[in-house]
Scaffold this active site. Structure first.
Site, PDB file in Angstrom:
ATOM      1  CG  ASP A 253       7.399   0.593  -3.606  1.00 52.85           C
ATOM      2  OD1 ASP A 253       8.198   1.363  -3.054  1.00 52.85           O
ATOM      3  OD2 ASP A 253       7.463  -0.694  -4.005  1.00 52.85           O
TER       4      ASP A 253
ATOM      5  CG  HIS B 153       9.715  -0.162  -0.689  1.00 59.63           C
ATOM      6  ND1 HIS B 153      10.257   0.372  -1.694  1.00 59.63           N
ATOM      7  CD2 HIS B 153      10.568  -1.356  -0.504  1.00 59.63           C
ATOM      8  CE1 HIS B 153      11.322  -0.361  -2.168  1.00 59.63           C
ATOM      9  NE2 HIS B 153      11.306  -1.279  -1.258  1.00 59.63           N
TER      10      HIS B 153
ATOM     11  CG  ASP C 252      10.725  -5.084  -0.174  1.00 62.21           C
ATOM     12  OD1 ASP C 252       9.801  -4.547   0.500  1.00 62.21           O
ATOM     13  OD2 ASP C 252      11.025  -4.616  -1.319  1.00 62.21           O
ATOM     14  CD  GLU C 253      14.813  -2.746  -2.206  1.00 62.19           C
ATOM     15  OE1 GLU C 253      15.870  -3.080  -2.801  1.00 62.19           O
ATOM     16  OE2 GLU C 253      13.843  -2.443  -2.630  1.00 62.19           O
TER      17      GLU C 253
HETATM   18  C1  ACM Z   1      12.541  -6.252  -3.869  1.00 65.24           C
HETATM   19  O1  ACM Z   1      12.819  -6.272  -5.043  1.00 65.24           O
HETATM   20  N1  ACM Z   1      12.749  -5.145  -3.282  1.00 65.24           N
HETATM   21  C2  ACM Z   1      11.654  -7.164  -3.298  1.00 65.24           C
END
Ligand code: ACM
Length: 545
Positions: free
Chosen positions: A174, A245, A311-312
């Site tokens: 991350d 990330h 994600d994100e």
């Molecule tokens: C997450 O909680 N960003 C998968």
């Protein structure tokens, strides 16, 4: 008996006397049961001080282990009377679950690693028939935000096995730390496995410590973790998150970032919580880099599924980057979402060509889902519903229900209270398959997962506090055939069984949250959280600033 998770069928036998495990007891291990026998012997010898030697060939044992191909692989039977405890599994995995049930029946002291004076070992005369509802019963541990040393990971795997959970989602990378040794790219851990200091509590608190934080697993550590999990019939699902990330990786190899937008050579591993703007550039060179990383991942992790995050991923840098825009034009894509989709599709095909499957967070639906991909539905049920209806496999892990970093009660004294109140009862009433799904689409929900993000958990003690007792309720949701309507669930019955289960957790040394609330040393006065009020919304990033 207070069994957790509750078995499908239990019949206590008034017509038979209980079994007593004694010093001379022998284990008779039928063909294919040797591995389970070895672990059962290790666990019970430690707790009882008995040798539990193998029964001589052809002779009955006090503990009889067998496989029965007529049972489903994870199904098991347990039959106890004064003569013996007979454990039968559809496979070694089913038998391993039977062994865990036996441990529960023997009493809390069976969870200790040395015998206490005067302990007795009685198993009630009982017939148990049991099988799980879901094949994927997972827990995610984020070891990036706070590193969990290897011993803590092995301990966590013991906790999962004791609750019949069978997928360990290992969030290895991350913005705040890269935790896997990659031989080809040593800077990933030399520079990316530590940060200079950390944010303490939520951004609004404006607090940082002045303590470097770091750690990583060598490839041998990871092989040991995988083998330790396999012996407990747990699959380790590695996650290498991309294309967002990734600040830790970009800090290690600045050429991975959007160098035409930011001076990536000046970046360090991130010292804040939240979602970093520093995402990967979408070049062919970056795809090659991650193929090389994934080659090493595949060597170490035999799991069919590999989690690639997705994600994100803030798109601001790609919007500003001439190189990313040229890439969009060259590939004939519509926008940055399709560019992200292109990256994920690339690895979907790459993994499929190697006999593996991609799973990603529900953002991978944006810009079009890759053909073979499965989805971890975290922003609510919606992504999972859409994916299941389109014929994709889904693991339901909505943050509104099973993000165990969220606070367990509304009181001021909860340590770093974030998110919605998600009590033990709330988790017990979580239903992984929403009513909108039925038939084939419902069958695409292959399982469910509880996720533990560790921005506000510095070590194993704090993970214990957030994970337990809720992971016990979650395990029952994932395993047992509970009423689908959460309102129909027997919460009072579960709570009564928890009284017995707390004693097991005590013996295991798990520092769970007590029903009365945090003990004084479990509080973190003055560290700012971000409690959310009211009913949980449909979605929302749980760590946004
Ligand atoms: C997450 O909680 N960003 C998968």
């Amino acid at each position: 008996m207070d069994l957790i998770p509750a078995p499908s069928h239990v019949r206590t036998r008034a017509d038979a006397a209980p079994f007593v495990l004694h010093a001379g007891a022998r284990i008779a291990a039928g063909p294919g049961t040797e591995g389970v026998a070895r672990r059962l012997r290790a666990e019970l010898s430690a707790a009882t001080g008995f040798d539990l030697d193998p029964a001589p060939a052809g002779q009955a044992g006090d503990l009889e282990l067998a496989l029965d191909g007529a049972l489903a692989p994870e199904e098991y039977r347990l039959d106890a009377d004064a003569d013996a405890v007979r454990l039968t599994g559809g496979s070694a995995a089913g038998l391993s679950h039977a062994a865990q049930t036996l441990r529960q029946l023997l009493g809390p002291a069976a969870y200790r690693t040395a015998p206490l004076p005067g302990a007795g070992w009685t198993v009630p005369a009982v017939e148990i028939r049991d099988a799980p509802r879901f094949g994927w019963r997972g827990a995610l541990l984020d070891v990036s935000r706070h590193f969990m040393p290897k011993a803590g990971v092995l301990r966590f795997l013991d906790q999962l096995a004791a609750h019949k959970l069978n997928v360990f989602h290992f969030h290895l990378t991350d913005d705040q730390g890269w935790r896997m040794e990659v031989k080809r790219y040593p800077e990933l851990t030399r520079a990316g496995a530590w940060r200079a200091y950390s944010m303490v509590g939520y951004r609004a608190g404006g607090r940082h410590d002045d303590q470097p934080h770091g750690g990583y697993y060598t490839q041998d550590d990871l092989r040991e973790i995988v083998a330790y999990a396999a012996a407990r019939h747990i699959t380790v699902l590695p996650e290498i998150d991309l294309p967002g990330h990734n600040q830790a990786a970009i800090a290690a190899y600045p050429e991975l970032g959007n160098t035409d937008v930011v001076d990536t050579a000046a970046l360090g591993t991130w010292t804040d919580w939240g979602v970093s703007e520093n995402i990967l550039n979408p070049s062919e060179a970056t795809l090659r880099f991650y193929e090389h990383v994934l080659e090493e991942v595949l060597e170490i992790f035999p799991s069919t599924f590999v989690h690639l995050g997705g994600d994100e991923c803030p798109k601001e840098q790609w919007k500003q980057s001439p190189a990313a825009q040229a890439r969009i034009a060259e590939l004939g894509l519509k926008d940055e979402f399709e560019l992200q989709s292109h990256v994920i599709r690339h690895f979907d095909g790459w993994l499929a060509a190697r006999g593996r499957r991609l799973i990603g967070w529900d953002e991978i639906l944006e810009g079009g889902l890759a053909p073979g991909a499965a989805v971890s539905s975290w922003r609510g049920y919606d992504g999972g519903i859409a994916a299941a209806q389109a014929g994709h496999d889904v693991v339901m892990c909505p943050e509104q229900h099973v993000y165990l970093d969220h606070r367990q009660a509304g009181g001021e004294e909860e340590p770093v209270p974030v998110g919605w109140v998600r009590s033990l009862e709330d988790v017990y009433r979580f239903e992984p398959v929403p009513p909108q799904l039925d038939g084939d689409a419902a069958a695409h929900v292959i399982g469910t997962q509880a996720n533990i993000w560790t921005e506000f958990m510095d070590d194993a003690r704090e993970v214990d506090y957030k994970a337990f007792p809720r992971l016990a309720a979650f395990a029952e949701v994932a395993w047992s055939d509970l009423p689908r309507d959460p309102a129909d669930r027997d919460w009072a019955g579960f709570e009564a069984r928890m009284a017995g289960h707390y004693a097991r957790l005590d013996a295991l040394g798990v520092e769970y949250r007590h029903p009365e609330g945090p003990l004084p040393w479990q509080r973190k006065p003055g560290i700012v959280g971000r409690p959310l009020d009211g009913a949980p919304g449909p979605s929302g990033p749980h760590t946004a600033p």
